[in-house]
Design an enzyme around this catalytic site. Structure first.
Site, PDB file in Angstrom:
ATOM      1  CD1 TRP B  99     -20.199  14.259  33.244  1.00  0.00           C
ATOM      2  CD2 TRP B  99     -22.140  15.318  32.952  1.00  0.00           C
ATOM      3  NE1 TRP B  99     -20.537  14.175  31.909  1.00  0.00           N
ATOM      4  CE2 TRP B  99     -21.716  14.814  31.706  1.00  0.00           C
ATOM      5  CE3 TRP B  99     -23.335  16.030  33.015  1.00  0.00           C
ATOM      6  CZ2 TRP B  99     -22.438  14.994  30.531  1.00  0.00           C
ATOM      7  CZ3 TRP B  99     -24.068  16.213  31.859  1.00  0.00           C
ATOM      8  CH2 TRP B  99     -23.618  15.712  30.630  1.00  0.00           C
ATOM      9  CG  ASP B 166     -24.372  11.552  38.722  1.00  0.00           C
ATOM     10  OD1 ASP B 166     -24.701  10.416  38.327  1.00  0.00           O
ATOM     11  OD2 ASP B 166     -24.194  12.522  37.957  1.00  0.00           O
ATOM     12  CE  LYS B 190     -23.028   7.534  31.231  1.00  0.00           C
ATOM     13  NZ  LYS B 190     -22.381   8.385  30.258  1.00  0.00           N
TER      14      LYS B 190
END
Lengths: 356, 356
Positions: B99, B166, B190
């Protein structure tokens, strides 16, 4: 008391969608888990996404050479996604309302923009006709239904250039010849699902013709290549979309839905036209939206607006206040709105007339 | 049988969130309408959005000069939004996983990108240390928790440059000194809400310093100026986020949550370290994520992987298959995962050891 949901969007969804989604929030597809907490890579959700894409194709009779994608966020993001993907030098925009104007504004960041016609001169209460589109534009962008002003382009234009349409507020309400369009996009929160997802129908031949580098998430090819699973899609909204698509199919598809929509709209427009207290803001029959029906008090009764709002509210009508830029009333009569709700509103208008 | 939801994302949410959202899908705030079909401009939803923003600020102790926004779509879109808003000439990226690498790739469309360090050499199983960041970069971007590889930067870096993080998979799991960051963003799926919404914490002073024109929807200022209501927000995901934030506050806030998270992670890492059949993929204690705990079979027992998966599954464990780029197992122990679920997994590991 039963509520009659005339909101312009987010707006009424079928009972079928609400019931199934409520169940899935507790237990999704027999997994024992909520649809809000399952992996998008689970076989149960992969099946949801594949079915939803297949049903959009089936219901709208999407021809070969087109792909259907679901992307997170709303149609406003498409305002820049479209020129990012398609605008090389010059694009044409039809200005039929504030959303159309917003789309046009974004395109100016990417190239020359020609406004081929505008109805801003009359507060967007009609659809411009007879305009010309230069043959050398990369595409013409239209907003097929103008939620705020209650106008709609109910035919598929064919002007010899690539056509891009924002169909956020009338997709699935009427048959559309997809082959006339290069891109159709629609925020889901009218005729499809809760807000948070946008469906796009993309002609693959339209892509890959610009020179600029496109951010990955704004490149239609990213989502086409990965079957709308490049990143985590908005799982619950897509699940709800599948319920609505299933309901649409089970209820006769787009043709049957269109018949009901025209009947509902006719019922309400007829009352507006025949009741001396009210006036439609859109005069031309052919321009009148069958999704968002805008009307105001006739001038001599302007002071009674609040009274009618109270009466309609007392009958269970919700969301009929017109947008601030038009005033008066707006009854949104999306696919899921039952005829009964329109009948309640019409009865309130008749009762109002008989009392005053 | 009760399911123990170890999915990496979308992932387990509190029962409180699931129950309240299921109710709101049927009847939202006493409106008689579903939360999926109410206008985002309704006073009931405006209150939801305002409360959600206020609670993020309260729970994370967000200082003055920062704003909190909710935007549609996922964190992947932020990969281009960040450089669009902040990158003038040069940005630094720390490469701690796929990511992080994807974020870095997008930045290259907007300027020069310096990779200050990378742990790719060891399949991202550690966090690089001691790297230098040029003083003249516009910002340093980090991925604080690497969901796939199970590494986490558990301290707030202070390297003399603007810091962008992030925090998709560890936001709200531990106290964070917000003042150390210019932008924090996190896909909600999440520790917060179902997928389809991203929360961002933005230092206003960081904005307005680039020359380029920014598409309206990608400009943080658009959403700050309109209180996250410029366009239709993802109503249901934001409603669910408010439930989780309320649950967090009612359960002692971030400090209390962090204590539980550390206890859960310690319980599982201890078993992994002490059970001869298993091995953690991340060796350094300080680099081990408390959200995603990755482990594999020790080499001599590699052929027993399937057996353990079957045993854990038989105990109700769901979503413990490791990401294909790491293999083995991954137990995600987000805020909402009860200690009981970790105990079930640990008991399965002990039972496995005693049987073989």
């Amino acid at each position: 008391m039963k509520k009659h949901n005339f909101y312009a969007g987010p707006s009424i969804l079928p009972e079928f969608t609400i019931k199934n989604t409520a169940e899935a929030v507790v237990n999704f597809a027999g997994t024992g888990l909520s649809v809000m907490e399952v992996s998008h890579r689970s076989k149960e959700f992969v099946e949801v996404m594949e079915k939803a894409i297949a049903l959009v194709k089936e219901l709208l009779d999407v021809p070969a050479g087109y792909e259907v994608i679901f992307v997170g966020g709303g149609a406003s993001t498409q305002f820049c996604t479209v020129p990012y993907n398609l605008l090389n030098k010059k694009a044409a925009y039809l200005n039929t309302g504030s959303w159309a104007a917003k789309a046009q504004k974004e395109a100016k960041l990417f190239g020359e923009v020609i406004e081929v016609a505008s109805s801003k001169d009359k507060n967007y209460n009609y659809i411009p006709k007879g305009f010309e589109v230069p043959a050398d534009v990369d595409y013409l962008h239209i907003t097929s239904n103008n939620t705020i002003y209650g106008t709609e382009i109910k035919t598929d234009l064919d002007l010899g250039v690539r056509l891009v349409a924002d169909m956020s507020s009338d997709i699935f309400s009427r048959p559309v010849d997809i082959s006339k369009y290069d891109i159709i996009y629609a925020g889901a929160q009218k005729n499809l699902a809760p807000s948070g997802v946008t469906v796009a129908i993309v002609k693959e031949d339209a892509l890959g013709k610009v020179d600029r580098a496109i951010p990955t998430m704004l490149d239609y090819r990213t989502h086409i290549d990965k079957g709308s699973m490049f990143n985590t899609p908005p799982v619950l909204p897509v699940y709800a979309a599948l319920q609505t698509l299933t309901w649409l199919k089970d209820n006769g598809g787009i043709q049957a839905m269109n018949k009901k929509n025209v009947e509902k709209a006719t019922l309400l427009y007829d009352e507006i036209d025949n009741n001396k207290f009210f006036k439609a803001t859109v005069e031309a029959q052919e321009d009148r939206s069958i999704m968002n029906i805008c009307f105001v008090m006739n001038e001599e009764y302007a002071e009674l607006e609040k009274d009618f709002m109270e009466l309609a509210t007392s009958k269970g009508c919700v969301g009929i206040k017109g947008h601030r830029s038009v005033g008066g009333f707006r009854a949104s009569t999306y696919n899921a709105l039952p005829r009964e709700s329109v009948e309640v509103l019409v009865a309130a208008m008749k009762e109002f007339a008989s009392k005053h």
